[in-house]
Design an enzyme around this catalytic site. Sequence first.
Site, PDB file in Angstrom:
ATOM      1  N   ASP A 135       0.841  -1.201   0.000  1.00  0.00           N
ATOM      2  CA  ASP A 135       0.000   0.000   0.000  1.00  0.00           C
ATOM      3  C   ASP A 135       0.878   1.253   0.000  1.00  0.00           C
ATOM      4  O   ASP A 135       2.052   1.202   0.366  1.00  0.00           O
ATOM      5  CB  ASP A 135      -1.009  -0.016   1.150  1.00  0.00           C
ATOM      6  CG  ASP A 135      -0.430  -0.595   2.430  1.00  0.00           C
ATOM      7  OD1 ASP A 135       0.810  -0.685   2.541  1.00  0.00           O
ATOM      8  OD2 ASP A 135      -1.205  -0.962   3.320  1.00  0.00           O
TER       9      ASP A 135
ATOM     10  N   GLU B 199      -5.671   3.586   3.406  1.00  0.00           N
ATOM     11  CA  GLU B 199      -6.265   4.188   4.617  1.00  0.00           C
ATOM     12  C   GLU B 199      -7.636   4.770   4.321  1.00  0.00           C
ATOM     13  O   GLU B 199      -8.345   5.188   5.225  1.00  0.00           O
ATOM     14  CB  GLU B 199      -5.332   5.284   5.172  1.00  0.00           C
ATOM     15  CG  GLU B 199      -3.957   4.799   5.592  1.00  0.00           C
ATOM     16  CD  GLU B 199      -3.971   3.920   6.851  1.00  0.00           C
ATOM     17  OE1 GLU B 199      -5.033   3.779   7.477  1.00  0.00           O
ATOM     18  OE2 GLU B 199      -2.912   3.373   7.166  1.00  0.00           O
TER      19      GLU B 199
HETATM   20  C1  LIG Z   1      -3.633  -1.518   9.248  1.00  0.00           C
HETATM   21  C2  LIG Z   1      -4.475  -0.307   9.468  1.00  0.00           C
HETATM   22  O1  LIG Z   1      -4.217   0.466  10.389  1.00  0.00           O
HETATM   23  N1  LIG Z   1      -5.496  -0.121   8.630  1.00  0.00           N
HETATM   24  C3  LIG Z   1      -6.459   0.915   8.786  1.00  0.00           C
HETATM   25  C4  LIG Z   1      -7.482   0.801   7.711  1.00  0.00           C
HETATM   26  C5  LIG Z   1      -8.477   1.924   7.713  1.00  0.00           C
HETATM   27  C6  LIG Z   1      -9.847   1.504   7.291  1.00  0.00           C
HETATM   28  C7  LIG Z   1     -10.844   2.635   7.218  1.00  0.00           C
HETATM   29  N2  LIG Z   1     -10.316   3.875   6.807  1.00  0.00           N
HETATM   30  C8  LIG Z   1     -11.528   2.781   8.574  1.00  0.00           C
HETATM   31  O2  LIG Z   1     -11.105   3.563   9.424  1.00  0.00           O
HETATM   32  O3  LIG Z   1     -12.520   2.076   8.778  1.00  0.00           O
HETATM   33  C9  LIG Z   1      -7.115   0.804  10.149  1.00  0.00           C
HETATM   34  O4  LIG Z   1      -7.532   1.839  10.685  1.00  0.00           O
HETATM   35  O5  LIG Z   1      -7.224  -0.316  10.701  1.00  0.00           O
END
Ligand SMILES: CC(=O)N[C@@H](CCC[C@H](N)C(=O)O)C(=O)O
EC number: 3.5.1.47
Length: 379
Positions: free
Chosen positions: A72, A131
């Site tokens: 990513d 993200e």
């Molecule tokens: C690994 C990581 O930290 N991923 C993010 C993915 C974000 C998903 C989306 N924007 C949300 O907030 O639902 C995480 O916050 O887990």
Amino acid sequence: MSTIDYSPYITIRRELHQIPEAGFEEFKTQQYLLDYIAALPQEHIEVRTWRTGVMVRIQGSNPRRTLGYRADMDGLPIEEETGYEFRSNHPGYMHACGHDLHMTIGLGIVTHFASNPIADNLVVLFQPAEEGPGGAQPMLASEELKDWMPDQIAALHIAPEYPVGTIATRPGILFANTSELFIDLIGTGGHAAYPHRANDMVVAGSQLVGQLQSIISRNVNPLDAAVITIGKVESGTKQNIIAERARLEGTIRTLSADTMKLVKSRIEALLRGVEAGFECKAEVDWGANYLQVFNEAEVTGQFMDWLRDRSDVTLVECTEAMTGEDFGYFLKDIPGFMFWLGVDTPYGLHHSRLEPKEEAIGVALSVMTDYFTWLSEQT
Ligand SMILES: CC(=O)N[C@@H](CCC[C@H](N)C(=O)O)C(=O)O
């Protein structure tokens, strides 16, 4: 077991670290990747761009299938507070989730196999907007990926809590289902001294933040897992003015799709209650939704068994985490897995002081290049 001189990749990681960009705005990052890849031997590689992403295919010598690695690319809206000399050049933005390392490892994989192609084809995908709002789903649906679709795929994510040299994963669910959550409360503002002539969205919003947590404690089966986090609240203009609006921004995490439905229906019900109680309007927008990251049992088991023979890596069979990842969409269609890569740092993901240990790049490069080479030799 290969040992790769990872010192050139430290420079790359640091250069990428300085240019964090928002999802689908990774223009400098894309150009950096393209410039780097253009300087490699070109005989076996082909490059495509998709929006701000980059796709590289390394032609195999006798391909039976296509193997894949996905990294990513986007940064986060965080003001960096590390002690790095190479801290972010983009005020208010930081690579605070390790995507600078994920991309560096992707470039290391491309570099290695551009000169040492394996029998199978290998596709390395640099994917924007993990993200948010989510780049995986549209990348998977893109024309550019159609004839390069991997038959098997892997990705990794840095893990601050594990020492360098640790790889943690499990067959089955690794990361949660996620949904963003944006709630707008619209009431009537007024003079602070006349609350009876207004309906105050600071009070409505504050109560709602507490009520939302009761969904987790009172509606979700305690043996199931779910999280609601409100990460941002905005309301009001001045201390003696009753606020007409409030906006709550957050995220929902669940281990099952049914629990996600339950949590959303309870939020809707609470909002109807806020509307009745405060005589206001309450609107919800679910934003981006990510599918759980589900590691396919056979391929993951094979990777874990292969890792157990390595003396340079400690394998941990970990529990699920409530993090989210749009890599889940790749794993819905393609057998594969994601794993945690230990980077040993006291501050967690999404923290302004996150300082992953760069030795982990060498571990990942050695593991991934050996793994793809070994996999390609299996009949
Ligand atoms: C690994 C990581 O930290 N991923 C993010 C993915 C974000 C998903 C989306 N924007 C949300 O907030 O639902 C995480 O916050 O887990």
